[in-house]
Structure formats: C-alpha cells, structure tokens
Scaffold this motif. Structure first.
Motif, PDB file in Angstrom:
ATOM      1  N   LEU A   8      82.914  24.815  22.146  1.00 29.40           N
ATOM      2  CA  LEU A   8      83.326  25.871  23.066  1.00 29.40           C
ATOM      3  C   LEU A   8      83.738  25.256  24.394  1.00 29.40           C
ATOM      4  CD1 LEU A   8      80.465  28.436  22.376  1.00 29.40           C
ATOM      5  CD2 LEU A   8      82.681  28.222  21.229  1.00 29.40           C
ATOM      6  N   GLU A   9      84.576  25.984  25.125  1.00 28.85           N
ATOM      7  CA  GLU A   9      85.077  25.488  26.405  1.00 28.85           C
ATOM      8  C   GLU A   9      83.956  25.262  27.406  1.00 28.85           C
ATOM      9  OE1 GLU A   9      86.828  23.594  28.320  1.00 28.85           O
ATOM     10  OE2 GLU A   9      88.681  24.576  27.703  1.00 28.85           O
ATOM     11  N   ASN A  10      84.233  24.462  28.373  1.00 32.99           N
ATOM     12  CA  ASN A  10      83.320  24.070  29.428  1.00 32.99           C
ATOM     13  C   ASN A  10      82.784  25.290  30.193  1.00 32.99           C
ATOM     14  OD1 ASN A  10      82.060  22.741  31.570  1.00 32.99           O
ATOM     15  ND2 ASN A  10      83.684  21.213  31.738  1.00 32.99           N
ATOM     16  N   VAL A  11      81.488  25.365  30.359  1.00 32.88           N
ATOM     17  CA  VAL A  11      80.877  26.471  31.109  1.00 32.88           C
ATOM     18  C   VAL A  11      81.174  26.388  32.604  1.00 32.88           C
ATOM     19  CG1 VAL A  11      79.013  26.805  29.445  1.00 32.88           C
ATOM     20  CG2 VAL A  11      78.647  25.312  31.400  1.00 32.88           C
ATOM     21  N   ARG A  12      81.645  25.262  33.063  1.00 35.72           N
ATOM     22  CA  ARG A  12      81.929  25.063  34.492  1.00 35.72           C
ATOM     23  C   ARG A  12      83.012  25.993  35.030  1.00 35.72           C
ATOM     24  NH1 ARG A  12      78.257  22.225  37.509  1.00 35.72           N
ATOM     25  NH2 ARG A  12      77.278  20.759  36.107  1.00 35.72           N
ATOM     26  N   TYR A  13      83.766  26.621  34.165  1.00 36.50           N
ATOM     27  CA  TYR A  13      84.802  27.546  34.621  1.00 36.50           C
ATOM     28  C   TYR A  13      84.224  28.882  35.075  1.00 36.50           C
ATOM     29  CZ  TYR A  13      88.109  24.179  32.795  1.00 36.50           C
ATOM     30  OH  TYR A  13      88.822  23.036  32.556  1.00 36.50           O
ATOM     31  N   TYR A  14      82.946  29.074  34.883  1.00 37.72           N
ATOM     32  CA  TYR A  14      82.274  30.308  35.295  1.00 37.72           C
ATOM     33  C   TYR A  14      81.346  30.016  36.472  1.00 37.72           C
ATOM     34  CZ  TYR A  14      83.866  32.813  31.179  1.00 37.72           C
ATOM     35  OH  TYR A  14      84.649  33.431  30.238  1.00 37.72           O
ATOM     36  N   SER A  15      81.523  30.738  37.564  1.00 43.15           N
ATOM     37  CA  SER A  15      80.669  30.532  38.737  1.00 43.15           C
ATOM     38  C   SER A  15      79.206  30.850  38.433  1.00 43.15           C
ATOM     39  CB  SER A  15      81.153  31.387  39.918  1.00 43.15           C
ATOM     40  OG  SER A  15      81.085  32.757  39.603  1.00 43.15           O
ATOM     41  N   GLU A  16      78.979  31.725  37.465  1.00 43.23           N
ATOM     42  CA  GLU A  16      77.612  32.095  37.088  1.00 43.23           C
ATOM     43  C   GLU A  16      76.810  30.897  36.574  1.00 43.23           C
ATOM     44  OE1 GLU A  16      80.218  35.705  36.096  1.00 43.23           O
ATOM     45  OE2 GLU A  16      80.384  33.539  35.988  1.00 43.23           O
ATOM     46  N   GLU A  17      77.514  29.882  36.088  1.00 45.16           N
ATOM     47  CA  GLU A  17      76.842  28.707  35.529  1.00 45.16           C
ATOM     48  C   GLU A  17      76.001  28.011  36.590  1.00 45.16           C
ATOM     49  OE1 GLU A  17      76.272  24.501  34.785  1.00 45.16           O
ATOM     50  OE2 GLU A  17      77.771  25.258  36.169  1.00 45.16           O
ATOM     51  N   GLU A  18      76.533  27.833  37.778  1.00 49.76           N
ATOM     52  CA  GLU A  18      75.790  27.145  38.833  1.00 49.76           C
ATOM     53  C   GLU A  18      74.776  28.045  39.518  1.00 49.76           C
ATOM     54  OE1 GLU A  18      78.193  24.998  41.579  1.00 49.76           O
ATOM     55  OE2 GLU A  18      79.084  23.755  40.016  1.00 49.76           O
ATOM     56  N   LYS A  19      74.888  29.333  39.306  1.00 51.21           N
ATOM     57  CA  LYS A  19      73.959  30.285  39.921  1.00 51.21           C
ATOM     58  C   LYS A  19      72.750  30.562  39.035  1.00 51.21           C
ATOM     59  CE  LYS A  19      77.735  32.616  42.264  1.00 51.21           C
ATOM     60  NZ  LYS A  19      78.564  33.815  42.313  1.00 51.21           N
ATOM     61  N   ASN A  20      72.710  29.926  37.855  1.00 47.85           N
ATOM     62  CA  ASN A  20      71.629  30.169  36.898  1.00 47.85           C
ATOM     63  C   ASN A  20      71.466  31.664  36.626  1.00 47.85           C
ATOM     64  OD1 ASN A  20      70.928  27.443  36.467  1.00 47.85           O
ATOM     65  ND2 ASN A  20      69.824  27.438  38.396  1.00 47.85           N
ATOM     66  N   ASP A  21      72.584  32.327  36.424  1.00 51.01           N
ATOM     67  CA  ASP A  21      72.634  33.769  36.213  1.00 51.01           C
ATOM     68  C   ASP A  21      72.045  34.138  34.850  1.00 51.01           C
ATOM     69  OD1 ASP A  21      73.818  36.281  35.195  1.00 51.01           O
ATOM     70  OD2 ASP A  21      74.909  36.275  37.098  1.00 51.01           O
ATOM     71  N   PRO A  22      70.964  34.914  34.808  1.00 53.91           N
ATOM     72  CA  PRO A  22      70.332  35.281  33.541  1.00 53.91           C
ATOM     73  C   PRO A  22      71.270  36.054  32.605  1.00 53.91           C
ATOM     74  CG  PRO A  22      68.905  35.866  35.370  1.00 53.91           C
ATOM     75  CD  PRO A  22      70.217  35.448  35.951  1.00 53.91           C
ATOM     76  N   ALA A  23      72.119  36.894  33.155  1.00 57.12           N
ATOM     77  CA  ALA A  23      73.055  37.658  32.313  1.00 57.12           C
ATOM     78  C   ALA A  23      74.054  36.723  31.643  1.00 57.12           C
ATOM     79  CB  ALA A  23      73.779  38.712  33.147  1.00 57.12           C
ATOM     80  N   PHE A  24      74.491  35.697  32.365  1.00 61.13           N
ATOM     81  CA  PHE A  24      75.407  34.706  31.799  1.00 61.13           C
ATOM     82  C   PHE A  24      74.703  33.919  30.693  1.00 61.13           C
ATOM     83  CE2 PHE A  24      77.529  30.440  32.100  1.00 61.13           C
ATOM     84  CZ  PHE A  24      78.749  30.822  31.585  1.00 61.13           C
ATOM     85  N   ALA A  25      73.455  33.561  30.943  1.00 55.80           N
ATOM     86  CA  ALA A  25      72.672  32.841  29.933  1.00 55.80           C
ATOM     87  C   ALA A  25      72.531  33.673  28.663  1.00 55.80           C
ATOM     88  CB  ALA A  25      71.299  32.487  30.487  1.00 55.80           C
ATOM     89  N   GLU A  26      72.340  34.961  28.809  1.00 53.51           N
ATOM     90  CA  GLU A  26      72.242  35.841  27.633  1.00 53.51           C
ATOM     91  C   GLU A  26      73.558  35.868  26.857  1.00 53.51           C
ATOM     92  OE1 GLU A  26      70.661  39.758  28.309  1.00 53.51           O
ATOM     93  OE2 GLU A  26      69.082  38.965  29.602  1.00 53.51           O
ATOM     94  N   LYS A  27      74.674  35.881  27.581  1.00 55.99           N
ATOM     95  CA  LYS A  27      75.979  35.860  26.911  1.00 55.99           C
ATOM     96  C   LYS A  27      76.169  34.565  26.128  1.00 55.99           C
ATOM     97  CE  LYS A  27      78.255  38.801  30.308  1.00 55.99           C
ATOM     98  NZ  LYS A  27      79.242  38.846  31.398  1.00 55.99           N
ATOM     99  N   LEU A  28      75.757  33.438  26.720  1.00 58.42           N
ATOM    100  CA  LEU A  28      75.857  32.154  26.031  1.00 58.42           C
ATOM    101  C   LEU A  28      74.950  32.125  24.798  1.00 58.42           C
ATOM    102  CD1 LEU A  28      75.769  29.704  29.062  1.00 58.42           C
ATOM    103  CD2 LEU A  28      77.732  30.117  27.564  1.00 58.42           C
ATOM    104  N   ALA A  29      73.755  32.640  24.942  1.00 59.50           N
ATOM    105  CA  ALA A  29      72.771  32.604  23.864  1.00 59.50           C
ATOM    106  C   ALA A  29      73.123  33.536  22.711  1.00 59.50           C
ATOM    107  CB  ALA A  29      71.390  32.952  24.407  1.00 59.50           C
ATOM    108  N   LYS A  30      73.992  34.494  22.955  1.00 58.17           N
ATOM    109  CA  LYS A  30      74.341  35.484  21.932  1.00 58.17           C
ATOM    110  C   LYS A  30      74.844  34.837  20.652  1.00 58.17           C
ATOM    111  CE  LYS A  30      76.695  39.872  21.431  1.00 58.17           C
ATOM    112  NZ  LYS A  30      77.520  40.884  22.078  1.00 58.17           N
ATOM    113  N   VAL A  31      75.532  33.711  20.767  1.00 59.81           N
ATOM    114  CA  VAL A  31      76.080  33.054  19.572  1.00 59.81           C
ATOM    115  C   VAL A  31      75.358  31.750  19.237  1.00 59.81           C
ATOM    116  CG1 VAL A  31      78.371  34.053  19.851  1.00 59.81           C
ATOM    117  CG2 VAL A  31      77.854  31.872  20.930  1.00 59.81           C
ATOM    118  N   ALA A  32      74.247  31.500  19.920  1.00 60.68           N
ATOM    119  CA  ALA A  32      73.515  30.247  19.704  1.00 60.68           C
ATOM    120  C   ALA A  32      72.445  30.402  18.648  1.00 60.68           C
ATOM    121  CB  ALA A  32      72.880  29.800  21.022  1.00 60.68           C
ATOM    122  N   GLU A  33      72.139  29.301  18.016  1.00 59.59           N
ATOM    123  CA  GLU A  33      71.085  29.280  17.016  1.00 59.59           C
ATOM    124  C   GLU A  33      70.354  27.959  17.147  1.00 59.59           C
ATOM    125  OE1 GLU A  33      70.861  28.958  12.206  1.00 59.59           O
ATOM    126  OE2 GLU A  33      72.305  30.334  13.042  1.00 59.59           O
TER     127      GLU A  33
END
Length: 75
Positions: A46-71
């Motif tokens: 998947l593309e680099n998470v650095r393109y999202y400002s939420e990545e550096e903010k440790n945004d819980p909602a962003f983390a949930e979006k990332l985890a949605k497809v993780a196993e």
C-alpha cells in the motif's frame, strides 16, 4: 509523489520472484477492494502513510482505517 512506494513494489517483486500488487493509497475503498481480492500467498504493498497528516498526529481514527484491512497472524 516523491515518497511513493510504487518503485519499492517493483523491486520487491524482483526479489520475491512473484507479482507484488500496489495500491496508490493506504486507506479507503480502493484498498479494501484490493485486499478482499487477495488469495493465499499474494503480496500487496500500500502507498506511503506519510501522505496523510493524520499519520504524524497519531490520530486514532486514522489508525482504525489502517487496521480495517490488516491481519496479524501470531503463533
């Protein structure tokens, strides 16, 4: 997109000796569709998470979006 991981997918494919899929995002419907279509043994980068400002903010909602497809397979 100077920090794109697309070239990494091509090189990883060479190193693994198999096709490595690439999605130009790390969250969202395009990613969910690609992950849903995977079979055992498939590799998807998947593309680099650095393109999202939420990545550096440790945004819980962003983390949930990332985890949605993780196993995580833990032994």
């Amino acid at each position: 997109m100077t920090m794109s991981l697309k070239p990494v997918a091509a090189r990883l494919s060479e190193l693994l000796g198999k096709r490595v899929g690439f999605v130009d995002d790390c969250i969202g419907e395009k990613v969910e569709t690609a992950v849903a279509g995977m079979k055992d043994g498939d590799v998807l980068l998947l593309e680099n998470v650095r393109y999202y400002s939420e990545e550096e903010k440790n945004d819980p909602a962003f983390a949930e979006k990332l985890a949605k497809v993780a196993e995580c397979l833990c032994e």
